[in-house]
Design a protein around this motif. Structure first.
Motif, PDB file in Angstrom:
ATOM      1  N   GLY A 164       0.738  -1.192   0.037  1.00 21.67           N
ATOM      2  CA  GLY A 164       0.063  -0.267  -0.143  1.00 21.67           C
ATOM      3  C   GLY A 164       0.909   1.260   0.121  1.00 21.67           C
ATOM      4  N   GLU A 165       0.265   2.642   0.440  1.00 15.58           N
ATOM      5  CA  GLU A 165       0.957   3.626   0.366  1.00 15.58           C
ATOM      6  C   GLU A 165       1.763   3.921   1.692  1.00 15.58           C
ATOM      7  OE1 GLU A 165      -1.177   7.404   1.074  1.00 15.58           O
ATOM      8  OE2 GLU A 165      -0.505   7.926  -0.757  1.00 15.58           O
ATOM      9  N   GLN A 166       1.002   4.121   2.644  1.00 16.23           N
ATOM     10  CA  GLN A 166       1.671   4.387   4.001  1.00 16.23           C
ATOM     11  C   GLN A 166       0.429   4.171   5.108  1.00 16.23           C
ATOM     12  OE1 GLN A 166       2.108   8.334   5.047  1.00 16.23           O
ATOM     13  NE2 GLN A 166       0.204   9.137   4.134  1.00 16.23           N
ATOM     14  N   PRO A 167       0.828   4.029   6.411  1.00 15.05           N
ATOM     15  CA  PRO A 167      -0.274   3.667   7.062  1.00 15.05           C
ATOM     16  C   PRO A 167      -1.055   4.870   7.344  1.00 15.05           C
ATOM     17  CG  PRO A 167       1.898   3.848   8.402  1.00 15.05           C
ATOM     18  CD  PRO A 167       2.053   3.918   6.991  1.00 15.05           C
ATOM     19  N   GLY A 168      -2.401   4.761   7.570  1.00 16.81           N
ATOM     20  CA  GLY A 168      -3.317   5.856   8.203  1.00 16.81           C
ATOM     21  C   GLY A 168      -3.475   6.165   9.384  1.00 16.81           C
ATOM     22  N   GLU A 183      -4.045   2.811  11.462  1.00 15.52           N
ATOM     23  CA  GLU A 183      -2.927   2.070  11.327  1.00 15.52           C
ATOM     24  C   GLU A 183      -1.706   2.442  12.215  1.00 15.52           C
ATOM     25  OE1 GLU A 183      -4.513   3.164   8.628  1.00 15.52           O
ATOM     26  OE2 GLU A 183      -5.376   1.228   7.987  1.00 15.52           O
ATOM     27  N   PRO A 227      -0.862  -2.784   9.568  1.00 12.81           N
ATOM     28  CA  PRO A 227      -1.154  -2.338   8.138  1.00 12.81           C
ATOM     29  C   PRO A 227      -3.100  -2.521   8.036  1.00 12.81           C
ATOM     30  CG  PRO A 227       0.181  -4.275   7.708  1.00 12.81           C
ATOM     31  CD  PRO A 227      -0.039  -3.787   9.270  1.00 12.81           C
ATOM     32  N   PHE A 228      -3.353  -1.720   7.120  1.00 19.10           N
ATOM     33  CA  PHE A 228      -4.602  -1.938   6.449  1.00 19.10           C
ATOM     34  C   PHE A 228      -5.865  -2.388   7.717  1.00 19.10           C
ATOM     35  CE2 PHE A 228      -2.264  -1.681   2.687  1.00 19.10           C
ATOM     36  CZ  PHE A 228      -2.951  -0.836   1.953  1.00 19.10           C
ATOM     37  N   ALA A 250      -9.988   1.910   4.429  1.00 22.47           N
ATOM     38  CA  ALA A 250      -9.347   1.331   3.207  1.00 22.47           C
ATOM     39  C   ALA A 250      -8.974  -0.110   3.444  1.00 22.47           C
ATOM     40  CB  ALA A 250      -8.158   2.166   2.866  1.00 22.47           C
ATOM     41  N   ASN A 262       3.628  -1.424   3.390  1.00 22.08           N
ATOM     42  CA  ASN A 262       3.368  -0.230   2.719  1.00 22.08           C
ATOM     43  C   ASN A 262       4.634   0.106   2.159  1.00 22.08           C
ATOM     44  OD1 ASN A 262       0.646   0.718   3.112  1.00 22.08           O
ATOM     45  ND2 ASN A 262       0.919   0.313   5.417  1.00 22.08           N
ATOM     46  N   HIS A 304      -5.454   2.160  -5.612  1.00 22.83           N
ATOM     47  CA  HIS A 304      -5.415   2.083  -4.121  1.00 22.83           C
ATOM     48  C   HIS A 304      -7.018   1.983  -3.612  1.00 22.83           C
ATOM     49  CE1 HIS A 304      -4.871   2.915  -0.030  1.00 22.83           C
ATOM     50  NE2 HIS A 304      -3.636   2.981   0.000  1.00 22.83           N
TER      51      HIS A 304
HETATM   52  N1  URA Z   1      -3.706   3.055   3.222  1.00 23.88           N
HETATM   53  C1  URA Z   1      -2.369   2.376   2.887  1.00 23.88           C
HETATM   54  O1  URA Z   1      -1.950   2.430   1.960  1.00 23.88           O
HETATM   55  N2  URA Z   1      -2.014   1.549   3.949  1.00 23.88           N
HETATM   56  C2  URA Z   1      -2.507   1.124   4.819  1.00 23.88           C
HETATM   57  O2  URA Z   1      -1.889   0.471   5.798  1.00 23.88           O
HETATM   58  C3  URA Z   1      -3.908   1.702   5.315  1.00 23.88           C
HETATM   59  C4  URA Z   1      -4.398   2.578   4.330  1.00 23.88           C
END
Ligand code: URA
Length: 481
Positions: free
Chosen positions: A325-329, A332, A338-339, A343, A365, A447
């Motif tokens: 993924g991109e990065q923790p939100g 997270e 993660p995730f 999302a 991520n 995404h």
């Molecule tokens: N979006 C992401 O890209 N990664 C996550 O862990 C949560 C949301």
């Protein structure tokens, strides 16, 4: 003796006109007297030489500092303030710089009184407590207040600005001020029994005061100078003062014997030693657990400073499918996984639809720390920049080497950049396996947060179906491979 009867205790216009005339006439301070109210009536009928100036001629300019001083000085309760004002005016003709001579006894006395007046106005702003009532027009807030000096008219505009949408009245022994939401008007003196005595808001003040009172900081003298005793009787919270002061010693002892509160976590982190980048470059993680510990100490870019923690990948070390993924939100970042936020929930549902078991997948991520900016109480997601993605690739590359998946599914442009090392055109390149120079096989798709943001339900349905189709391709590919 010449006696001037002023319309009120604060009749500055009347005083100015009379004093200017007397000065031009040459009436010495010792022969001029200014009175108001009952004293004024007695003087008029007591056979004294009546009143104001006989003639008014000639220009007479005074410095602005004098007008300002006199305008405040007249609000002081001292009975001799008019005499002091006239003495200064008298002297100004021969001593035009008098107001600058701060050591002069008259100037110093005036300055001291102006200070008292300003303090009384300040205390009024702090200690007026409105209580709720209702009248024919609805809700109205009324306060009883006893100012140390006659500062009602000077200070009322402050309340009109501060409480512009409320209808309120301030009653004082000198006069009353009324605000109807549009106009400020003044009336004759009020009485305490015209104001409501108690309402529920009192409880609020008491709770607030008790909660801000720190017994270990108790300095009774300082407290009394900030909240002078003369105001206590009209302050709901003042009822607590004696009790709080009396229990302060015991409460301080209890506080001292309690265990220390935990230090501010973020502050601690900022003070933590920065891990030497060269050293971490050499530290090649031998497994995912070691990699996870390394991420917590990562200082490769500044994102660690505002994040709660680094969020590492999760899943079996031998997973055939790695999803990036991109990065923790926000969620997270708090959970350290993660995730797990919105999302993540959409991804979970799509994985189920595509027949992929999340537990058999390695989810990670591109960037391991939550990049965000505060907006009120919220933390708003910010897309990591190319430098941050590049800095974090060090960890992703190690994850790739340790897991060695058959296929890497990159969700969105940031993940694509991290995995492919170049900015991809997601829509054009999605759904077909891309072979990388390092020997990895990569599938690009959108995404899940992109699907969440689509406003049009039809577009959302269509894009979601395409997303699930991409996941199915990933599944089929990993089975085949
Ligand atoms: N979006 C992401 O890209 N990664 C996550 O862990 C949560 C949301």
């Amino acid at each position: 003796m010449r006696t001037v009867v002023l319309a009120s205790e604060t009749d500055f216009e009347g005083w100015k006109t009379a004093a200017r005339g007397l000065r031009l006439e040459g009436v010495e301070p010792a022969r001029a007297r200014f009175v108001t109210g009952e004293a004024g009536q007695a003087a008029l009928f007591g056979g004294e030489e009546a009143g104001g100036p006989q003639q008014e001629a000639g220009a007479f300019a005074v410095p602005r500092a004098f007008v300002e001083t006199a305008g405040n000085l007249i609000l002081h309760r001292a009975a001799d303030r008019f005499d002091l004002m006239y003495r200064l005016l008298w002297r100004l003709r021969d001593e035009p710089d008098l107001m600058r001579v701060v050591s002069d006894p008259d100037v110093a006395a005036a300055a001291e009184r102006v200070k008292n007046v300003s303090r009384a106005s300040h205390k009024m702003k702090a200690f007026v407590r409105f209580r709720e009532t209702t009248d024919a027009d609805g809700e109205r807030w009324v306060a009883w207040f006893e100012p140390a000096h006659r500062v009602l008219e000077k200070t009322a505009p402050f309340f009109a600005r501060r409480f512009s949408t409320m209808r309120w009245s301030i009653l004082t022994p000198d006069g009353t001020a009324h605000w109807d939401g549009q106009f400020l008007t003044f009336g004759p003196p009020g009485r305490q029994d015209e104001a409501p005595q108690e309402d529920e808001v009192e409880d609020f003040w008491r709770t607030y005061y008790a909660s801000t009172f720190n017994p270990a900081r108790l300095r009774t003298k300082m407290m009394q100078s900030e909240m002078p005793k003369r105001y206590w009787k009209n302050l709901p919270e003042a009822a607590l003062i004696q009790e709080l002061v009396a229990s302060a010693v015991v409460r301080t002892d209890v506080m001292v014997s309690e265990p220390a509160t935990l230090p501010n976590e973020r502050f601690q982190r900022l003070r933590a030693p920065v891990i030497d980048r060269a050293a971490t470059d050499e530290m090649v993680p031998s497994d995912l657990a070691e990699l996870g510990r390394g991420v917590q100490g990562c200082r490769r870019c500044p994102l660690w400073r505002d994040a709660t923690q680094g969020v590492c990948g999760q899943g079996p070390a031998q997973a055939r499918l790695m999803i990036v993924g991109e990065q923790p939100g926000d969620q997270e970042d708090l959970a350290g996984a993660p995730f797990v936020g919105p999302a993540g929930r959409l991804l979970d549902a799509a994985l189920v639809e595509a027949g992929i078991d999340r537990a058999e997948t390695y989810l990670t991520n591109a960037v391991k720390h939550f990049k965000h900016e505060p907006r009120g109480k919220q933390r708003l997601h910010k897309t990591p920049n190319a430098g941050e993605v590049q800095a974090c690739r060090w960890w992703l590359d190690h994850e790739r080497k340790l897991v060695r998946p058959r296929l890497i599914l990159a969700l969105g442009a940031t993940a694509g950049l991290a995995v492919l090392g170049r900015k991809p055109a997601v829509q054009a390149e999605r759904g077909v396996v891309i072979d990388t120079p390092e020997g990895d096989r990569v599938l690009l798709t959108v995404h899940p947060a992109y699907l969440l943001r689509l406003p049009d339900p039809e577009a959302r349905r269509r894009e979601r179906a395409a997303f699930v189709a991409d996941l199915r391709k990933a599944k089929d590919d990993t089975i085949r491979a």
